[in-house]
Design a protein around this motif. Sequence first.
Motif, PDB file in Angstrom:
ATOM      1  N   HIS A   1      -4.747   6.338  -4.214  1.00  0.00           N
ATOM      2  CA  HIS A   1      -5.086   5.267  -3.282  1.00  0.00           C
ATOM      3  C   HIS A   1      -5.897   4.170  -3.984  1.00  0.00           C
ATOM      4  O   HIS A   1      -5.612   2.974  -3.844  1.00  0.00           O
ATOM      5  CB  HIS A   1      -5.867   5.840  -2.104  1.00  0.00           C
ATOM      6  CG  HIS A   1      -5.688   5.070  -0.838  1.00  0.00           C
ATOM      7  ND1 HIS A   1      -6.229   5.469   0.356  1.00  0.00           N
ATOM      8  CD2 HIS A   1      -5.034   3.913  -0.567  1.00  0.00           C
ATOM      9  CE1 HIS A   1      -5.908   4.604   1.308  1.00  0.00           C
ATOM     10  NE2 HIS A   1      -5.195   3.650   0.771  1.00  0.00           N
TER      11      HIS A   1
ATOM     12  N   CYS B   1       0.818  -1.212   0.000  1.00  0.00           N
ATOM     13  CA  CYS B   1       0.000   0.000   0.000  1.00  0.00           C
ATOM     14  C   CYS B   1       0.852   1.263   0.000  1.00  0.00           C
ATOM     15  O   CYS B   1       0.352   2.357  -0.290  1.00  0.00           O
ATOM     16  CB  CYS B   1      -0.953   0.006   1.199  1.00  0.00           C
ATOM     17  SG  CYS B   1      -0.131  -0.039   2.803  1.00  0.00           S
TER      18      CYS B   1
ATOM     19  N   VAL C   1      -3.973   1.453  -6.238  1.00  0.00           N
ATOM     20  CA  VAL C   1      -3.299   0.301  -5.636  1.00  0.00           C
ATOM     21  C   VAL C   1      -4.217  -0.910  -5.540  1.00  0.00           C
ATOM     22  O   VAL C   1      -3.809  -2.042  -5.836  1.00  0.00           O
ATOM     23  CB  VAL C   1      -2.767   0.677  -4.233  1.00  0.00           C
ATOM     24  CG1 VAL C   1      -2.289  -0.569  -3.481  1.00  0.00           C
ATOM     25  CG2 VAL C   1      -1.644   1.684  -4.350  1.00  0.00           C
TER      26      VAL C   1
ATOM     27  N   ARG D   1      -4.716  -2.819  -8.765  1.00  0.00           N
ATOM     28  CA  ARG D   1      -3.523  -3.631  -9.047  1.00  0.00           C
ATOM     29  C   ARG D   1      -3.570  -4.917  -8.231  1.00  0.00           C
ATOM     30  O   ARG D   1      -3.273  -5.997  -8.747  1.00  0.00           O
ATOM     31  CB  ARG D   1      -2.252  -2.850  -8.714  1.00  0.00           C
ATOM     32  CG  ARG D   1      -1.908  -1.720  -9.662  1.00  0.00           C
ATOM     33  CD  ARG D   1      -0.511  -1.188  -9.363  1.00  0.00           C
ATOM     34  NE  ARG D   1       0.488  -2.194  -9.649  1.00  0.00           N
ATOM     35  CZ  ARG D   1       1.169  -2.282 -10.805  1.00  0.00           C
ATOM     36  NH1 ARG D   1       0.956  -1.415 -11.775  1.00  0.00           N
ATOM     37  NH2 ARG D   1       2.069  -3.230 -10.977  1.00  0.00           N
ATOM     38  N   TRP D   2      -3.941  -4.804  -6.982  1.00  0.00           N
ATOM     39  CA  TRP D   2      -4.029  -5.999  -6.140  1.00  0.00           C
ATOM     40  C   TRP D   2      -5.105  -6.956  -6.627  1.00  0.00           C
ATOM     41  O   TRP D   2      -4.999  -8.171  -6.426  1.00  0.00           O
ATOM     42  CB  TRP D   2      -4.312  -5.596  -4.697  1.00  0.00           C
ATOM     43  CG  TRP D   2      -3.150  -4.972  -3.994  1.00  0.00           C
ATOM     44  CD1 TRP D   2      -1.898  -4.719  -4.503  1.00  0.00           C
ATOM     45  CD2 TRP D   2      -3.118  -4.524  -2.645  1.00  0.00           C
ATOM     46  NE1 TRP D   2      -1.105  -4.133  -3.550  1.00  0.00           N
ATOM     47  CE2 TRP D   2      -1.818  -4.005  -2.408  1.00  0.00           C
ATOM     48  CE3 TRP D   2      -4.050  -4.498  -1.622  1.00  0.00           C
ATOM     49  CZ2 TRP D   2      -1.443  -3.475  -1.171  1.00  0.00           C
ATOM     50  CZ3 TRP D   2      -3.683  -3.963  -0.400  1.00  0.00           C
ATOM     51  CH2 TRP D   2      -2.395  -3.457  -0.177  1.00  0.00           C
TER      52      TRP D   2
ATOM     53  N   LEU E   1       2.729   2.143  -2.149  1.00  0.00           N
ATOM     54  CA  LEU E   1       2.783   2.693  -3.507  1.00  0.00           C
ATOM     55  C   LEU E   1       1.941   3.957  -3.620  1.00  0.00           C
ATOM     56  O   LEU E   1       2.315   4.901  -4.326  1.00  0.00           O
ATOM     57  CB  LEU E   1       2.303   1.648  -4.517  1.00  0.00           C
ATOM     58  CG  LEU E   1       2.203   2.102  -5.972  1.00  0.00           C
ATOM     59  CD1 LEU E   1       3.555   2.571  -6.509  1.00  0.00           C
ATOM     60  CD2 LEU E   1       1.642   0.972  -6.848  1.00  0.00           C
ATOM     61  N   ALA E   2       0.796   4.006  -2.926  1.00  0.00           N
ATOM     62  CA  ALA E   2      -0.104   5.156  -3.064  1.00  0.00           C
ATOM     63  C   ALA E   2       0.542   6.463  -2.595  1.00  0.00           C
ATOM     64  O   ALA E   2       0.584   7.442  -3.358  1.00  0.00           O
ATOM     65  CB  ALA E   2      -1.412   4.892  -2.325  1.00  0.00           C
TER      66      ALA E   2
END
Length: 210
Positions: free
Chosen positions: A163, A12, A166, A169-170, A14-15
Amino acid sequence: MSLRYFYSPASCSLAPHIVIEETGAAYEPVRVNLAEGEQYGEAFRALNPRSKVPALQLDDGQVLTETHAIMAYLADTHPEKRLIPTDPLARARAHEWMNHCAAGVHPHFTRFFRPERFVTEGTDAQPVKDAALAAYHAALKEVDGRLPAEGFALGDYSVADAHLYVFLRWGGRAGFDLEKDFPRYVGLARRVQERPATQRALEIHGLPPL
């Protein structure tokens, strides 16, 4: 002392990493190897006793944790970048999205990816994983239904979009058919991904685009 940003690839973190790149602030990215347990080491625990990423060490040495808080701080300290609305209702909507991501969506993926954390030793974790996968899919579907067909979650780009990016992507990591199941969400994610700040963050994390 410049900003130091502690992250782990594909997490997370990454956000906020996208957001810090959006601000243009000078900072040092510091990778934390979660697989090797670096987050439990003395050095990192001195920064964040919760042993989690992300963490942002400020110029004066103070440390800010939690994805939502870090993104809001970065947006508020760089108002010229217009990363969060100033209108009270629209601003509340941005926090609404981020809070939902952190508290309403993220826990489902955690239970899917680490189901053993939620059962007692010796108990079959598969039912937890199966239930979490279904709940995660439903959560992404709900997000997809609330997103506009064009533009971003709040119209203009904001921290909420970083936010949201991410968690789609998951969804790919969870094995979902993103194009089929979440077409609006995919569209938003690709618009976020086109931004140079996102591309720089992905490069630092060593991640391919969607």
